[in-house]
Design a protein around this motif. Structure first.
Motif, PDB file in Angstrom:
ATOM      1  N   TYR A   8       0.813  -1.209   0.000  1.00 11.65           N
ATOM      2  CA  TYR A   8       0.000   0.000   0.000  1.00 11.65           C
ATOM      3  C   TYR A   8       0.855   1.270   0.000  1.00 11.65           C
ATOM      4  N   VAL A   9       1.874   1.297   0.863  1.00 10.04           N
ATOM      5  CA  VAL A   9       2.657   2.515   1.063  1.00 10.04           C
ATOM      6  C   VAL A   9       3.797   2.672   0.060  1.00 10.04           C
ATOM      7  N   LEU A  10       4.446   1.573  -0.332  1.00  6.54           N
ATOM      8  CA  LEU A  10       5.633   1.674  -1.185  1.00  6.54           C
ATOM      9  C   LEU A  10       5.436   1.142  -2.607  1.00  6.54           C
ATOM     10  N   THR A  45       4.968   5.267  14.021  1.00  5.34           N
ATOM     11  CA  THR A  45       3.714   5.466  13.311  1.00  5.34           C
ATOM     12  C   THR A  45       3.063   4.106  13.101  1.00  5.34           C
ATOM     13  N   ASP A  46       1.773   4.036  13.299  1.00 11.15           N
ATOM     14  CA  ASP A  46       1.059   2.770  13.212  1.00 11.15           C
ATOM     15  C   ASP A  46      -0.109   2.913  12.243  1.00 11.15           C
ATOM     16  N   TYR A  47      -0.211   1.980  11.324  1.00 10.71           N
ATOM     17  CA  TYR A  47      -1.331   1.913  10.398  1.00 10.71           C
ATOM     18  C   TYR A  47      -2.216   0.758  10.861  1.00 10.71           C
ATOM     19  N   ASN A  79     -11.936  -0.973   5.335  1.00  6.48           N
ATOM     20  CA  ASN A  79     -12.048  -0.145   4.139  1.00  6.48           C
ATOM     21  C   ASN A  79     -11.163   1.094   4.230  1.00  6.48           C
ATOM     22  N   CYS A  80     -10.318   1.127   5.275  1.00  2.64           N
ATOM     23  CA  CYS A  80      -9.382   2.236   5.424  1.00  2.64           C
ATOM     24  C   CYS A  80      -8.270   1.840   6.376  1.00  2.64           C
ATOM     25  N   PHE A  81      -7.203   2.641   6.352  1.00  7.70           N
ATOM     26  CA  PHE A  81      -6.170   2.566   7.379  1.00  7.70           C
ATOM     27  C   PHE A  81      -6.375   3.736   8.326  1.00  7.70           C
ATOM     28  N   VAL A  82      -6.220   3.489   9.600  1.00  9.42           N
ATOM     29  CA  VAL A  82      -6.215   4.537  10.614  1.00  9.42           C
ATOM     30  C   VAL A  82      -4.753   4.820  10.894  1.00  9.42           C
ATOM     31  N   VAL A  97      -8.853  11.068  14.651  1.00  6.72           N
ATOM     32  CA  VAL A  97      -7.698  10.411  14.040  1.00  6.72           C
ATOM     33  C   VAL A  97      -7.719  10.707  12.550  1.00  6.72           C
ATOM     34  N   GLN A  98      -6.626  10.390  11.883  1.00  3.77           N
ATOM     35  CA  GLN A  98      -6.552  10.526  10.436  1.00  3.77           C
ATOM     36  C   GLN A  98      -6.770   9.153   9.811  1.00  3.77           C
ATOM     37  N   ILE A  99      -7.580   9.095   8.763  1.00  4.27           N
ATOM     38  CA  ILE A  99      -7.782   7.842   8.051  1.00  4.27           C
ATOM     39  C   ILE A  99      -7.394   8.023   6.592  1.00  4.27           C
ATOM     40  N   GLN A 100      -6.987   6.934   5.970  1.00  2.00           N
ATOM     41  CA  GLN A 100      -6.714   6.908   4.531  1.00  2.00           C
ATOM     42  C   GLN A 100      -7.601   5.829   3.931  1.00  2.00           C
ATOM     43  N   LEU A 101      -8.507   6.263   3.068  1.00  2.00           N
ATOM     44  CA  LEU A 101      -9.388   5.316   2.401  1.00  2.00           C
ATOM     45  C   LEU A 101      -8.562   4.476   1.451  1.00  2.00           C
ATOM     46  N   PHE A 102      -8.921   3.214   1.298  1.00  2.00           N
ATOM     47  CA  PHE A 102      -8.177   2.353   0.389  1.00  2.00           C
ATOM     48  C   PHE A 102      -8.304   2.879  -1.028  1.00  2.00           C
ATOM     49  N   ASN A 103      -7.167   2.949  -1.714  1.00  2.00           N
ATOM     50  CA  ASN A 103      -7.095   3.429  -3.089  1.00  2.00           C
ATOM     51  C   ASN A 103      -6.353   2.374  -3.889  1.00  2.00           C
TER      52      ASN A 103
END
Length: 109
Positions: A8-10, A45-47, A79-82, A97-103
């Motif tokens: 997801y990240v890299l 940092t934790d996802y 359906n997202c990462f926190v 908190v900040q969330i990132q929706l799955f893309n």
């Protein structure tokens, strides 16, 4: 789960770049109110996997449950990462908190 997060990240942005997608962007971070507590120790940092919904025009998020690296079922529910910041500890119900929706889009528009 570390492999999924690494993808997801890299890897996802790398694949998009190699495919010539010049408009691909990392998913934006969206503020959400927690509906459940999230356990975390400060220091990295934790996802964590989460389930977001929109209620009265506001994003709310809850945990998928077990966040251990072998908990594959939690990923199928999410359906997202926190994204929990490095210096932050455990999060209580009602905090932001900040969330990132799955893309998962790799194609050009």
């Amino acid at each position: 789960m570390s492999a999924v997060l690494t993808m997801y990240v890299l890897v996802q942005p790398l694949i998009a770049k190699l495919a010539g997608n010049t408009e691909w962007k990392q998913p934006e971070s969206i503020p959400a109110t927690t509906r459940s507590a999230f356990k975390k120790a400060p220091g990295r940092t934790d996802y964590q996997r989460g389930i977001y919904t929109i209620e009265n025009g506001q994003f709310v998020v809850e945990t998928t449950g077990n966040q251990s690296s072998g908990a594959f079922r939690s990923m199928s529910l999410a359906n997202c990462f926190v994204v929990l910041e490095r210096e932050r500890g455990s999060i209580e119900v009602g905090e932001t908190v900040q969330i990132q929706l799955f893309n998962l889009r790799f194609t050009k528009r």
